[in-house]
Enzyme design. Structure first.
Site, mmCIF file in Angstrom:
data_model
loop_
_atom_site.group_PDB
_atom_site.id
_atom_site.type_symbol
_atom_site.label_atom_id
_atom_site.label_comp_id
_atom_site.label_asym_id
_atom_site.label_seq_id
_atom_site.Cartn_x
_atom_site.Cartn_y
_atom_site.Cartn_z
ATOM 1 N N HIS A 193 -6.454 1.248 -8.839
ATOM 2 C CA HIS A 193 -7.358 1.043 -9.981
ATOM 3 C C HIS A 193 -7.157 2.099 -11.067
ATOM 4 C CE1 HIS A 193 -9.005 -1.769 -7.254
ATOM 5 N NE2 HIS A 193 -9.731 -0.915 -6.581
ATOM 6 N N GLU B 140 -8.433 -6.730 -10.316
ATOM 7 C CA GLU B 140 -9.790 -6.420 -9.866
ATOM 8 C C GLU B 140 -10.242 -5.060 -10.409
ATOM 9 O OE1 GLU B 140 -10.614 -6.623 -5.734
ATOM 10 O OE2 GLU B 140 -9.935 -8.692 -5.484
ATOM 11 N N ASP B 141 -11.548 -4.823 -10.307
ATOM 12 C CA ASP B 141 -12.154 -3.511 -10.556
ATOM 13 C C ASP B 141 -11.852 -2.975 -11.949
ATOM 14 O OD1 ASP B 141 -13.457 -2.663 -7.885
ATOM 15 O OD2 ASP B 141 -11.504 -3.444 -7.307
ATOM 16 N N ASP C 82 0.852 -1.185 0.000
ATOM 17 C CA ASP C 82 0.000 0.000 0.000
ATOM 18 C C ASP C 82 0.888 1.234 0.000
ATOM 19 O OD1 ASP C 82 -3.233 0.279 0.773
ATOM 20 O OD2 ASP C 82 -2.061 2.097 1.078
#
Length: 409
Positions: free
Chosen positions: A288, A313-314, A244
């Site tokens: 994203h 993802e996304d 992160d």
């Protein structure tokens, strides 16, 4: 972040759990039973579901090593808080659960087994007799002896089940874990877990290394981390790494390591892959932003081991200009979906005409499969060199039909 000594101990325990009994004996010879048991207790408390018993109870966990007397540990179980280690006099001891050390190692870190019986011993209300008439029990036992059996019977059953749920080899379904650890991968924003279960189930008994980009909680330091805990529980023999851009080191735990850095920095990604990889699975649930998704894939896919998976993802942000996407699907060359679509050509690259001058890329040579669902893509790493259709096969339909007809006659 776990020290190198702690990581080495965990890897030794997990390796021995999947091996021959001789490996377990060697494990105890190289590490103290107390150190091994400490790791096992931490794992148990991290896996236990939320308690449901209103009356607090203790579950005694007695661990045997060879012929030496068992070492007893006490777990406090009560509704409203997590299962935690406790002192012997904190509550009524409702159940004594006994394991041989090697058997408990196998239950927690070995391949999942369906056999649920014959792996432990149990004694309900183990000190009631002592508290009722003998002098061997503690004062707390004497004050909470036989007269409490009625009020503690249900709590004993519920509390014991909670602890055993953290001990046994059979593992919960992924959707249940997503709900338990409050991740949006199931039941709210997304419905991803059935797809994850389909593609991850073959890795569940392996000593995988999983990297997830994006720990969650946005910039709030105390939010997020649910997915890391979910993957730790699901991959009960695995090491989980979370990346992160915000410091999330308070989520560090045995088998969970957090890293702080920018997923759009290929040099940084290469450095963590060198230190912690190769990875069996990489999951991009980060910013994203389309540029970031593409940068991360180019930097990390080479560090996924053959037979592994890269997950994005996304994919919805491919259509959102605010994330670098484009509302027109035909203008997708710079988006995450543009990347995914290009991998179809990569998988089929050996069918391109020799006259095209195409030189196979890394993705061409190493993307072996692609599975796309709503907002979710799984990319399989493997050797993509099955060979194209041979050059002696005609490249136009009429000639192919003529040759085929002649061959049939």
């Amino acid at each position: 972040m776990a020290t190198s000594v702690e990581t080495a101990l965990l890897r030794d325990i997990i390796g021995a759990a999947g091996g021959h009994d001789a490996a377990l004996k060697d494990l105890v010879a190289r590490h103290s039973p107390a150190d091994i048991t400490r790791v096992l207790l931490d794992e148990i408390t991290s896996r236990c579901p939320a308690p449901v018993n209103d009356a607090p109870v203790l579950v005694e966990l007695a661990v045997h090593t060879g012929s030496t007397p068992p070492e007893s540990h006490y777990l406090y179980v009560a509704k409203g808080g997590p299962v935690r280690p406790a002192d012997r006099d904190e509550a009524f001891i409702a159940m004594r659960v006994e394991y041989e050390l090697g058997e408990l190692v196998r239950e927690l870190f070995g391949p999942a087994r369906e056999r649920g019986a014959g792996v432990r011993g149990t004694t309900l209300f183990p000190y009631v007799a002592e508290a009722s008439g003998d002098d061997t029990g503690s004062e707390s036992d004497a004050n909470s002896g036989a007269e409490h059996i009625g009020t503690h019977f249900l709590a004993a059953q519920q509390g014991t089940e909670t602890v055993l749920a953290g001990c046994h080899s059979r593992k919960p379904e992924l959707s249940e874990l997503a709900s338990r650890y409050m991740t949006p991968k199931w039941g709210s924003l997304h419905w991803f877990t059935p797809h994850y279960d389909r593609h991850f189930r073959d890795y569940r008994n392996e000593q995988v290394r999983v990297l997830e980009i994006g720990i969650g909680g946005y910039k709030h330091p105390e939010w997020g981390g649910g997915s890391l805990r979910m993957w730790k529980h699901f991959f009960h023999r695995g090491e989980i790494y979370g990346l992160d851009i915000v410091d999330k080191s308070h989520f560090d735990a045995p088998r969970i390591t957090t890293l702080q850095g920018d997923q759009n920095d290929p040099e940084y990604l290469a450095s963590i892959a060198k230190e912690y990889g190769p990875f069996d699975i990489v999951i991009d649930d980060g910013s994203h932003i389309n540029e970031h998704v593409r940068t991360s894939f180019q930097a990390l896919f080479p560090h996924v081991r053959p037979g592994g998976l890269y997950v994005i993802e996304d994919l919805w942000t491919a259509y959102w200009p605010g994330f670098g996407g484009n509302e027109d699907p035909r203008q997708d060359s710079a988006t995450s979906l543009g990347l995914v679509k290009s991998l179809i050509d990569s998988i089929q690259h050996e069918e391109r005409p020799a006259t095209s001058g195409h030189r196979p890329s890394y993705a061409d040579r190493n993307v072996a499969g692609l599975h796309v669902y709503h907002n979710l893509a799984f990319i399989e790493k493997g050797t993509n060199s099955e060979g194209g259709i041979p050059p002696w096969i005609p490249r136009d339909f009429d000639t192919l039909v003529a040759v085929s007809s002649g061959g049939a006659e």
